[in-house]
Structure formats: C-alpha cells, structure tokens
Design a protein around this motif. Structure first.
Motif, short mmCIF file in Angstrom:
data_model
loop_
_atom_site.label_atom_id
_atom_site.label_comp_id
_atom_site.label_asym_id
_atom_site.label_seq_id
_atom_site.Cartn_x
_atom_site.Cartn_y
_atom_site.Cartn_z
N CYS A 1 38.55 4.93 3.44
CA CYS A 1 39.71 4.24 3.99
C CYS A 1 40.55 3.68 2.84
O CYS A 1 40.03 3.20 1.84
N CYS A 2 41.88 3.74 2.99
CA CYS A 2 42.77 3.29 1.92
C CYS A 2 42.90 1.77 1.88
O CYS A 2 43.49 1.22 0.95
N GLY A 3 42.40 1.10 2.91
CA GLY A 3 42.45 -0.37 2.91
C GLY A 3 43.67 -0.93 3.62
O GLY A 3 43.87 -2.15 3.65
N ALA A 4 44.50 -0.05 4.22
CA ALA A 4 45.72 -0.54 4.87
C ALA A 4 45.39 -1.52 6.00
O ALA A 4 46.00 -2.58 6.12
N LEU A 5 44.39 -1.15 6.81
CA LEU A 5 44.03 -2.02 7.94
C LEU A 5 43.63 -3.39 7.42
O LEU A 5 44.04 -4.42 7.94
N SER A 6 42.81 -3.41 6.38
CA SER A 6 42.34 -4.69 5.81
C SER A 6 43.51 -5.46 5.21
O SER A 6 43.67 -6.65 5.43
N SER A 7 44.32 -4.74 4.46
CA SER A 7 45.44 -5.38 3.77
C SER A 7 46.40 -6.01 4.77
O SER A 7 46.83 -7.15 4.60
N HIS A 8 46.73 -5.31 5.83
CA HIS A 8 47.66 -5.83 6.82
C HIS A 8 47.04 -6.96 7.64
O HIS A 8 47.75 -7.68 8.34
N ALA A 9 45.72 -7.09 7.57
CA ALA A 9 45.07 -8.18 8.31
C ALA A 9 44.70 -9.33 7.38
O ALA A 9 44.04 -10.27 7.79
N GLY A 10 45.11 -9.24 6.11
CA GLY A 10 44.85 -10.34 5.18
C GLY A 10 43.48 -10.32 4.55
O GLY A 10 43.10 -11.26 3.87
N ARG A 11 42.71 -9.26 4.76
CA ARG A 11 41.36 -9.17 4.17
C ARG A 11 41.52 -8.57 2.77
O ARG A 11 41.22 -7.39 2.53
N GLU A 12 41.97 -9.41 1.88
CA GLU A 12 42.44 -8.95 0.58
C GLU A 12 41.33 -8.34 -0.26
O GLU A 12 41.51 -7.29 -0.87
N GLU A 13 40.18 -9.02 -0.30
CA GLU A 13 39.09 -8.54 -1.15
C GLU A 13 38.70 -7.11 -0.76
O GLU A 13 38.54 -6.24 -1.61
#
Lengths: 475, 513
Positions: free
Chosen positions: A255-267
């Motif tokens: 996963c590219c991390g977009a879902l996490s990034s857009h949800a503020g799960r930065e780490e």
C-alpha cells in the motif's frame, strides 16, 4: 468605520467587544497543537474569510453550517493555534467531518493551501486526541485489513461467496442487515460484485511493450485496487504495453500509504512511503504510473511527507516528480495503438484527488475522446465529492450516503450509457447508488476495450436486459 | 492595542485606557442557555448551536476586523421555524441577527453579544419557477448564481451580480440591496424583486409586494430591501428574471494612468452609450487577480478598464465600435477583445475574484464602498494615494467606474502592531472623502457596523431621526440586528463630527426632503 470595545445599540443591547485581528505572538505559539508541524500560521493567514469556498464544500452543502466549512475549519485552526478553543470532541468532529476532497483549494481565489493545512491537522489529532474505544477499534480494523491484499483477498473471496450464495438477500430479508451498526452496514454495502477470477487474478511483474519500447514505466498495483480492481490494473498494463511501454509491476510493493496519510496516521504513511520508494528505485523506471487518484495524489506529496527524513527527503522529491496518473501519462506520450469505435455517451466523474488535488481534468477527457464515437458528458456539480473520500464512507457513513445519492442524482440527469471515473473509491461509492443497469468503468478500461476492438458498453447493456445485473463491475 | 494573551480587544486610539477583557473559554450566558433549551424543544436539536467552538466560527462575516461571539446560532429550515425563533427572541427580549452566507463586507451580519444568529443557510429550496411571467420564488439561502443556474437553460437570468454571487445568498442581497458590475444598466436588487414573505420582529408573517414591479400603496417592499436586516427577515423571495441579451461584447483596455481610464469612462457615458458594465482595476488589484485567476490582464499597466455592452446585436456592435474609438482617443495602450463566451467569463472571473484574491498580496484588508461623481475620479484617486502614503499602507483599487462606485481595498497586516488601526482610520477617511467630494459612504455593501459612525457625515440629525422612526415602526424594541447602520455614542465614542451641509446641497443640486 470605528470599532469600539463596548459597542452598544439603541435598543440597549450590548453588542459586546469587537475584537481586532489576532496577534503575531499568538500565531507563533502552537496552542492545542504540538510542535511537530502544526498548521502553518502563514498559510492560515492567507484566508481572508471571503466564503468563496462555501458552495463547493460537500459538508457545507449538506449542513449549511459555518463550522463545517473550509473557512470555518481554518478559523478553528487559527483559534486552536492561539489556544482559544480546546481540542475537544467538537473541535475534532469538525475536522473528522471534512472529506479532504480539496474542492475548496480549487475554488479559493486567495490560493489558501487548505490541503496542506488539513494534512497538518489530522496527524495532530491522531497524536493528541484520544478517540473512543469503538472508534479506535473500527479504525484499527480498517487499517489492518484494507492496506493488506493478503488479508483483503480472502475477505473479498468470502464476501463474494456471501453475495453469490444469496446470504446478503437472506440477511436483508430477515432484517439482520438493518440491525448492523451504520459503519459495518456501509462496509457491507460497498463490497462490489466481483468475479471470483478477478479476486484471485495476479499482476505479471514484467510486461514488454508491443513493438518498439519507448518508455519504461512502473505500475502501482495498489492494495484495495489489486483486490477489487485487478481488471483495471490488467487493462492499464495492456494499454501501456500497446502504447509502447515496458510495464514493471515490482514484486514486494505494498500500500502507498494514501489511506493512512489522509487519515492522519503519519507514522504508518511515512513507513509505507519509504518502502514504496525503495521498491520503485530498485525497479529502475522512468515513470511511476498510478490508476487510483487518491494514491497518485499521495505519492506526489511524498516530498512533503518525508521532508524531515534526511535519508529520504531528496529521494522522495525525485520519486514524486516521476509519478503520473495513467491518463496523464497517456496524454503526455500520445497514442500509437489504433482505437476502435465505442459508440456511446459516457458521463465522466472527476475524482477529487485527481481534479482538485492534482489538477488533472483535461487529460482523462482527452484520452476518452481519443476513442472514436465515444462522447464524454460533464456532470452538473462536478466539483462536489461523491462521498467516498478514502475511508470517509466507512467512518462517516451518513453524510457519505447523502453525498453518494446526490452525486448519482446529478449523474443520471446526463442520461449516460455508462459512467467513468479514475478512482477506486469513487467506483465503489457510485456503484452503490447507481442503477445497476448503468455500467461503471475506469477510463483505462474503455481505452483498453477500444484498442482490443471490444464494446463493453453495448455488451453490458445486452447482459443487463437479459439477466440479473451482475455485470455491474465489468470484468 | 493591549495584548490580553489570547484575544486582543481593539481600543480606539482616541480612547486610551484598559480594554475590557474577553474571556477565552466562555460558557454561553444563562439567558442564552434558557433560550437554547426552549428552541431545542421546539425545533430539531441539530438546528441549535451553543457549543463555544462552533459559535466562534460565526463571530464575523466577510470582514474579520469586527468580531462578536453570539449566545446561540439557530439554523431554521422554514418560514415557520424562523418565526418561532424570532418569537422566542421577542418574548425573551434577546436581539437577533439574520445571516446568509456571511460574505458581507460591512459587518452587517456581525452578531450581537448574548444574542442569536439566525442562519438561513439551510433554507435553499427553489419554491416556484414561472417561465411565462419570468418570475421565480426561492428561499433566502439560495445563492445569487443558483437563481440564474435554475433558469439558464431557458435563456433567463437574474440581473444583480455581486462579485461574490457564487456564494452570497438572495436573502443577503435583499438586506444589502446588492448591486454588482452590471447594476449600472440594470439596477440593484430592489429593481429585481417583486415580492417577499417576511418575518417581522414581532414574529408575524407578512407578504409585501406582488406579482409585478408596481404595487398600490406605500412601497414596503422597497423599504425593507437594503434595510440590512433591521426591519425584517425575508423567508421567501419572488425575483424578476430577465431574458438574456441577444449579444454581449466585452473588451479590456489598458491605460497608462487611472485618470486616462477615467476620461474614457466619461467619454463613453457622454456619447450616450449605456454600457452593461464599466469596471476599473489598478495595478495592485490586477496583480492579485492575476495571481488568483490568470485571466490575462496586463501586469505592466497602471489601470485597466473592462467595458461590456449588451443588447440587440446591431445596437451592440455599433456602440462597441464607438467605445473602441473613445478608449483609443483617451490614450488606451492596449485593447483586448473577448473572442468567445469562455474568454468573457475568464475576464469576469478575474475581476470578480478581486477582493477574495487580496490574500495573495496582503494578509488582511478593509474594503470601502464609497461613491463619487464620475468626473472627480482622477482627483479622488490622487488624494487617496496621498492619504495612503501618509498612513504607510497600500491601497488597491477596483471599482464600478461607470457609476462612480469605488472599492478601495486598504491592505494591512493585523500581525504588525498598529496596522489594523491605521488601516481602519485610512479606510474611514477614504469613505468620508467620498462624501466631501459630493458622493456617498456606501454604494452597495451597506453601512453595517463598518460605516455606522460615518453616517452623521452624510446625514443630518433630522435625516437619521426619520430613518429611526421607520425602523421603530417595524421593530419598536430594536431587537432585529441592533447596532448596525445608526451611530451610537458607545459604538462611535465622541468621533462623529457635527453635521455639515453636503456639498451637493451647498451647490443647490440636491435638497433634503
């Protein structure tokens, strides 16, 4: 034009203190935010409170509530930063309610970078605010499932069996479905109708260009994309190859991390970004092609995400510069392969993370118009989000549903033969509310069909009229 | 200005002394709390806001220099619900302020402390479209642009076009009697509203106006339009729609000076041409617009005029050729013609983004709305420049040159100590300069909070007394948007100077009725 501290009225009502602009020294403190990249005071100050963002904000459209608007949220950031309001449920709720669609960025005459502001606030909330247990669990569940194809695939497999065996109808008939919590119900309803072959299909690691190779591209397989829309990846691979590209889909990409990034799960997002950069650097490609608007947008922002990491900052900038949406790349390199006619009218839905976040509006339309006899219709209220917005339709099912229905109401006014959009989330969301007889495609699927000389629109029409509407997600 | 830690209270420089403290984490006062409980029981709970965090986002409208936190915000969804809120306020003696999209530029929707904000943002249904009679009835929260959008397919449109038309609501347009670039030819909101359903300050619901423009009896409709929410709240509005003109021609002419551009404007009017719009932008305004919209304005020109003619094709073409000649005679350095509707829209998008785009070149601004006789444009601009230099601030100019309605934008940075006050003083001085030149403090933005203290510069005590009597006839207890329009000693301190005879009166051109 005189403001006085104790303005009063002839009716005797004290109209209270009239306060001046907030002061510089307040903006240098971080208030409710911690010191790790709080929303920038300079960016906040670009907002002159004109309100031009209001009509394009989906939540303002639904609620008509100032706080739930871009202007209101920027105001909250300003107050939060000045320590004038606490980070409480109300404060957090107004940011959670934001879809992150970035329509306000497009509509802002003052050039306020709301995208950077909201992406600064979300990690602050995740770090400094304790969510309820149920909310935490639900979010953990999402982030332990969707970004992992190895977990999502079996889930999708059973989901598909569940649909095929009529269990969904059974649950609905017994009323059990309606008794599920709203968030789970949303998740159940979003499950697309998949063919089992699509669920288990695998992407080849290398696909050579047809004829002379003129470009070497890396393809992001994605996480949800790979499982739910493997056929879109397959179509993109065929089209890119037909257009003279060697296509590499590196093994080991996650996963590219977009879902996490857009949800503020930065780490989490940072770890995923680093890994993806490693994988694609090793693949030695000129361009990294993405089929999913949300992923592409996020990958183009790796440079910001990894700015504090000396080992990755430069590499991230170089990586971001290579990222292209598939239609962006096709428009850039121009067509080589012959297109065959698809006589149909398709409504093109601008995915927010393509149009607002990446400014890509013309290219997908141009690529579609390259198909003989295909006409592309614009949808009224095109700037308004369909309600998908990453995990939004899972965590905020009620507004997401209202937006989904609203979007489909606008789509059907164009009387399209099919609907086309460039984002996995939009495809799932619109499918849920659109009449099953109207097929939905990613643009690349139509380009692929056109190159192969197939007409998926009239064939799906034939299927729709002859049998149950199971061909809703074309395979 | 005194730093109070979190919220700084503005003290007028002529009234030194400690400013009253604004607590940072207020709890709604008890009167408001009781009202909120009562309204929650009568309306759905989601229609009442009392949480301080959310209330704070309602503390100002389009002008952030004036801010007051209300006790509660109500979001009614029908005429009955508005009447219910007003009735509760009237019974409790609590003042209320109606609010549309909050884009106003005179602090007209500034809340009253301990008062209620009645937001009409949820009342945005189109109630009736009568194509044959070119009328449409809408709720007050419908945006100006959405009125046109609803009938555009039938070649009809709603003429008033404030720059914020994509956002601002018809209710707000009524409160301010909004104009726009095209009001020179087509008039203001009052010329385009047939009838309104009103909720009066005693909560009674009445209808004023009728099917057509002219009604028997006193024009109460006309009295209410432009009364800035002090007389009534409109909850449904029947507007007049116009047929789209056969032809529209638009050009942008660059000039080496604002005076030369002003000459061209006078020349166009003197030639007997009635343009649909004549707009002027100066270099600073162009810089901001271009940064925002990239509409293709020349960045190296001192002033640009946007001239638009519309009407029957033959008439339009003839007038347009004449406009071109006049611009060249006045020394236009470059002419750009809109080749198609898209280019025309782009030119207008640039012009209409002007205020909102100021964030590109300045963190804060005050916008003025003065009107001057067209012929004194050069003189006023020169004096404004001197005043701006004296204050050490920049002033961007963008205005409806055709009818002499100026919108000087005083740019300042609230973060620089003293700049807000200097900006405010300069802004006020500019408005009052307009009166001195024989003009008015406001053309279309309204008096609101912003210009209330300048009213005595324009009107005598008798004039103001007559206005207050009208006000009292609708709202004897002064609960509907109090504190706006009329100067009060507490609002204005000792500032308002004695009334002086208006220059036009002195010249025998006008007289006071």
């Amino acid at each position: 034009m005189t403001a006085a501290p104790d303005a009063a009225t002839e009716g005797g009502h004290d109209s209270g203190p009239v306060t001046a602009g907030m002061q510089a020294e307040q903006l240098t403190t971080t208030g409710v935010f911690d010191v790790l990249h709080p929303p920038s005071g300079e960016l906040i100050d670009d907002c002159v409170h004109c309100g031009f963002c209001l009509p394009t904000c989906p939540t303002y459209l639904l609620e008509g509530n100032e706080t739930n608007s871009p202007r209101g949220r920027i105001y909250l950031m300003k107050m939060g930063k000045a320590g004038e309001v606490p980070m409480d449920e109300e404060f957090v709720g107004n940011f959670d309610a934001c879809l992150g669609c970035m329509a306000c960025v497009t509509s802002c005459p003052s050039g306020v970078k709301y995208d950077q502001l909201i992406e600064a606030v979300r990690p602050q909330i995740e770090r400094n605010w304790e969510r309820t247990r149920a909310d935490r669990l639900f979010r953990t569940m999402i982030f332990s499932l969707f970004p992992y194809p190895a977990r999502l695939r079996p889930a999708a497999f059973f989901g598909t069996l569940y649909q095929r065996l009529g269990l969904r109808r059974l649950l609905a008939a017994t009323g059990l479905l309606a008794r599920l919590p709203a968030r789970l119900r949303a998740m159940e309803a979003l499950l697309p109708q998949l063919s089992l072959s699509s669920v288990v299909a695998r992407q080849p690691v290398f696909t050579p260009a047809v004829g002379t190779s003129r470009h070497r591209v890396g393809l992001l397989s994605g996480c949800v994309q790979r499982v739910f829309f493997g056929d879109v990846n397959a179509a993109a691979t065929r089209v890119l190859a037909a257009e003279g590209c060697d296509v590499v889909a590196p093994k080991g990409q996650q996963c590219c991390g977009a879902l996490s990034s857009h949800a503020g799960r930065e780490e989490e997002a940072i770890a995923r970004a680093r890994r993806l950069i490693d994988v694609f650097e090793a693949a030695d490609v000129q361009t990294v092609v993405v089929n999913v608007a949300g992923c592409g947008s996020s990958m183009k922002e790796y440079a910001i995400l990894l700015r504090d990491d000396p080992a990755y900052a430069e590499r991230a900038a170089a990586f971001s510069a290579k990222v292209r949406d598939v239609s962006e790349l096709l428009a850039e390199i121009g067509p080589v392969a012959t297109r065959h006619p698809i006589p149909a009218k398709v409504a093109y839905h601008d995915a927010c993370h393509l149009a607002h976040a990446q400014g890509i509006r013309a290219q997908p339309r141009a690529v579609l118009r390259g198909i003989p006899q295909l006409s592309v219709l614009d949808i009224p209220e095109a700037e308004i989000c369909c309600g998908s917005a990453g995990i939004y339709n899972l965590v905020q099912p009620e507004p997401a549903e209202r937006l989904g229905r609203r979007k489909v109401e606008q789509i059907v006014t164009t009387l399209p033969d099919a609907v086309v959009t460039s984002n996995a989330g939009c495809l799932l969301q619109i499918r849920r509310y659109l009449d099953a007889g109207v097929p939905l495609f990613h643009p690349i699927q139509l380009v692929d069909a056109s190159i192969r000389g197939v007409d998926p629109i009239s064939s799906s029409r034939a299927v729709a009229t002859s049998s149950a509407p199971t061909a809703s997600i074309p395979t | 200005m005194e730093d109070r830690g979190t919220v700084t209270v503005l003290t007028p420089t002529d009234q030194p002394g400690p400013a009253p403290e604004t607590p940072t984490h207020l709890s709604p006062p008890t009167a408001g709390a009781a009202l909120a409980d009562q309204l929650r029981a009568q309306l759905a709970p989601d229609r009442i806001i009392t949480d301080l965090t959310r209330l704070r986002t309602y503390e100002c409208d389009g002008i952030t220099g004036y801010r007051v936190v209300p006790a509660l915000v109500a979001l009614p969804e029908s005429t009955d619900e508005v009447a219910l809120v007003v009735a509760a306020c009237a019974r409790a003696g609590v003042p209320y302020v109606a609010r549309g999209a909050g884009t106003g530029l005179s602090g007209g929707a500034l809340p009253v402390a301990d008062g209620v904000v009645i937001s009409l943002a949820r009342m945005r249904r189109v109630l009736d479209v009568d194509l044959v009679n070119q009328r449409m009835t809408v709720e007050p929260g419908v945006t100006n642009s959405d009125i046109t959008k609803a009938v555009a397919a039938h070649d009809l449109y709603f003429a008033p076009d404030p720059s914020s038309q994509t956002v601002c609501t018809i209710g707000g347009n009524i409160a301010e009697n909004s104009g726009g670039a095209h009001c020179m030819k087509y008039g203001f909101t009052t010329n385009h509203v047939h009838a309104m359903t009103l909720v009066l300050p005693d909560a009674s619901v009445v209808t004023v106006g009728g099917d057509g423009a002219e009604q028997v009896g006193p024009d109460l409709r006309g009295a209410v339009i432009g009364s800035e929410g002090t007389l009534a709240i409109a909850t449904s509005v029947t507007v007049r729609l116009l047929r789209k003109p056969e032809a529209v021609r638009t050009l942008v002419a660059d000039f080496a000076s604002a005076e030369a551009a002003g000459e061209a404007v006078s020349g166009i009017i003197a030639a007997g041409i009635i343009p649909a719009a004549v707009e002027m932008l100066d270099a600073l305004a162009i810089e901001a617009c271009e940064a925002a919209v990239h509409a293709g304005y020349s960045l190296d020109t001192a002033a640009a005029l946007v001239v638009e003619l519309d009407g029957p094709t033959a008439e339009c073409d003839e007038g347009f050729a004449r406009v071109e000649e006049i611009c060249l005679e006045a020394g236009a350095t470059h002419l750009r013609f809109a080749a198609d509707p898209d280019e025309r829209m782009l030119i207008w998008k640039g012009r209409k983004a002007a205020f909102a785009a100021m964030g590109r070149i300045s963190p804060d601004y005050f916008v003025q709305d003065g009107v001057i006789p067209r012929t004194r444009l050069g003189e006023v601009l020169a004096r404004m420049q001197v005043m701006a230099d004296d204050a050490g601030l920049r002033v961007a100019n963008v205005f409806h040159a055709g009818d002499g309605n100026l919108h000087p934008l005083v740019l300042y940075d609230a973060a620089v100590p003293g700049e807000s006050e200097r900006g405010e003083h300069l802004s006020t001085a500019i408005a009052e300069l307009c009166v001195e030149m024989g003009g008015s403090i406001t053309g279309e933005h309204g008096v609101g909070t912003d210009k209330a203290c300048s009213m005595p510069k324009m009107f005598s005590e008798d004039d103001l007394a007559v206005m207050k009597r009208l006000r009292a006839a609708f709202d004897p207890d002064g609960i509907s948007n109090p504190g706006k329009i009329f100067p009060t000693p507490r609002l204005c301190g000792e500032r308002p100077g004695p009334y002086r005879v208006h220059p036009l009166e002195a010249a025998g051109l006008i007289e006071r009725m």
